[in-house]
Design a protein around this motif. Structure first.
Motif, mmCIF file in Angstrom:
data_model
loop_
_atom_site.group_PDB
_atom_site.id
_atom_site.type_symbol
_atom_site.label_atom_id
_atom_site.label_comp_id
_atom_site.label_asym_id
_atom_site.label_seq_id
_atom_site.Cartn_x
_atom_site.Cartn_y
_atom_site.Cartn_z
ATOM 1 N N ASN A 69 -30.448 -10.286 -39.967
ATOM 2 C CA ASN A 69 -31.309 -11.240 -40.669
ATOM 3 C C ASN A 69 -32.775 -10.826 -40.709
ATOM 4 N N ALA A 70 -33.321 -10.401 -39.573
ATOM 5 C CA ALA A 70 -34.754 -10.147 -39.457
ATOM 6 C C ALA A 70 -35.222 -8.921 -40.222
ATOM 7 N N HIS B 33 -34.026 -8.331 -43.514
ATOM 8 C CA HIS B 33 -33.812 -8.552 -44.948
ATOM 9 C C HIS B 33 -35.102 -8.363 -45.746
ATOM 10 N N LEU B 34 -36.187 -8.950 -45.243
ATOM 11 C CA LEU B 34 -37.420 -9.041 -46.024
ATOM 12 C C LEU B 34 -37.911 -7.678 -46.487
ATOM 13 N N GLU B 35 -37.971 -6.698 -45.597
ATOM 14 C CA GLU B 35 -38.552 -5.412 -45.962
ATOM 15 C C GLU B 35 -37.779 -4.744 -47.103
ATOM 16 N N TYR B 36 -36.453 -4.914 -47.107
ATOM 17 C CA TYR B 36 -35.656 -4.288 -48.164
ATOM 18 C C TYR B 36 -35.778 -5.047 -49.484
ATOM 19 N N MET C 273 -31.092 -16.202 -45.376
ATOM 20 C CA MET C 273 -31.877 -15.212 -46.101
ATOM 21 C C MET C 273 -32.859 -14.448 -45.225
ATOM 22 N N GLU C 274 -33.241 -14.992 -44.091
ATOM 23 C CA GLU C 274 -34.104 -14.255 -43.159
ATOM 24 C C GLU C 274 -34.006 -14.890 -41.778
ATOM 25 N N ASP D 210 -34.558 -11.516 -31.655
ATOM 26 C CA ASP D 210 -35.468 -10.743 -32.499
ATOM 27 C C ASP D 210 -34.798 -10.309 -33.802
ATOM 28 N N ALA D 211 -33.487 -10.266 -33.815
ATOM 29 C CA ALA D 211 -32.747 -9.828 -35.003
ATOM 30 C C ALA D 211 -32.121 -10.985 -35.763
#
Length: 354
Positions: free
Chosen positions: A95-96, A98-101, A118-119, A192-193
């Motif tokens: 999850n953690a 997702h945003l960068e991609y 989604m995150e 954290d993930a």
């Protein structure tokens, strides 16, 4: 009352049968390898053309096994390598990450299908929606239950008044995570993930969101209790979790979710004139039954692969330019619900969503 529930409309969402959406698959865990890649092979509108992993060696190994033509590392993906070889990105990392991609996909002008939740937090979900908007790309959150024929039929039945006015909902989603992946160091047990927790984030979201879809209604207040007793769950708050919610149409709901129990999935919606149940509901199988004072029905669409339906729906929307459901705003609302549930469990109070 419809005369029968034992038939399903085939792809009532379909707008096109032409074209191919080339996909880059980001994150090569067991879900992508065992579920997503085989499902894509069976689609009408998709083709997997690029595999992306933190390790290029791993990506190449799986690309050879799956006969996918291109394999790159995460760093190479962010640098834009092989970007001419795909039209859209499927993000199935923890999850953690997702945003960068998604941000890179937006920079490259690629449509995104992002796994749920989604995150890892509302703040990061906000940033994802903003990135997609700024890049002008379609963003879909991968709620495969929305394209499951039995769930779509349930929605039709409820909205047609088959069970009268909906009154209450019960949903459960449980599995034995350590039996599936025998490793206490896995990412779903790492805050954290995974984000706020593990059971509600990964499992409880299914009955919560499927209720949103079937009722066409959103939770407006929630309350939760959570506990972790097993050593492997020491770093997450919700080995076991219970939640109640009031939806904006006044329906009251109760949900349970655990990553450390016998596998069971169910969603039951009780109305003033009948009851509708999905059981099993959420683990790639779905069967529908409906009961009223004088009638009982049951049915399932056993020949449907939920992931194949989801990928073809996504491709259909991207190729046709039609609006996507569930979009980033829809997924972000679920993140707010998840945050509120964990806030409630920590504070012992009811949390209202503004």
């Amino acid at each position: 009352m419809p005369e029968t529930v034992d038939s399903f409309t085939e792809r009532d969402w379909q707008g096109t049968t032409e074209g191919t959406l080339r996909l880059a698959l980001v994150g090569l865990g067991w879900w992508t390898i065992d579920e997503a890649i085989p499902a894509i092979r069976d689609t009408d509108l998709c083709e997997a053309t690029v595999l992306v992993s933190r390790s290029r060696e791993k990506a190449e190994r799986f690309a050879d096994e799956a006969d996918v033509p291109h394999a790159i590392s995460g760093a190479e993906y962010h640098d834009g390598e092989a970007s001419d070889e795909y039209d859209a990105v499927y993000v199935a990392t923890p999850n953690a990450y997702h945003l960068e991609y998604v941000e890179t996909a937006a920079d490259l002008g690629k449509a995104v299908l992002c796994e749920k939740p989604m995150e890892a937090s509302v703040e990061r979900a906000d940033r994802m929606v903003e990135a997609a908007d700024d890049g002008g790309i379609p963003l879909m959150v991968a709620y495969r239950m929305h394209t499951e024929p039995a769930v779509r039929r349930a929605r039709e039945l409820v909205q047609s008044g088959a069970i009268g006015e909906p009154v209450q909902v019960y949903g459960n989603n449980s599995q034995s995570l350590l039996s599936i992946i025998d490793d206490p160091d896995q990412w779903r047990l790492d805050p954290d993930a995974t984000g706020y927790g593990t059971s509600m984030m990964d499992l409880g979201i299914y009955p919560i969101n499927t209720t949103r879809f079937v009722l066409d209604s959103d939770p407006v207040s929630v309350q939760a209790q959570m506990a972790s007793t097993h050593d492997a769950f020491a770093d997450v708050p919700d080995e076991r979790s219970t939640a109640t919610a009031v939806y904006d149409d006044g329906v009251h709901a109760a949900f349970t979710a655990t990553q450390n129990a016998y596998e069971d999935t169910e969603l039951t919606i009780t109305g003033t004139e009948g009851q509708l149940t999905l059981s099993p509901a959420f683990h790639m199988e779905c069967a529908l039954s409906l009961e009223t004072g004088d009638r009982e029905f049951s049915a399932s669409a056993d020949d449907v692969n939920e992931m194949t339906e989801e990928f073809d729906y996504f491709a259909d929307r991207v190729l046709s330019g039609e609006p996507i459901y569930a979009d980033g705003e829809h997924g972000r609302y679920d993140m707010r619900v998840l945050e509120a549930l964990h806030e409630s469990a920590a504070s012992g109070t009811t949390v209202t969503l503004d």
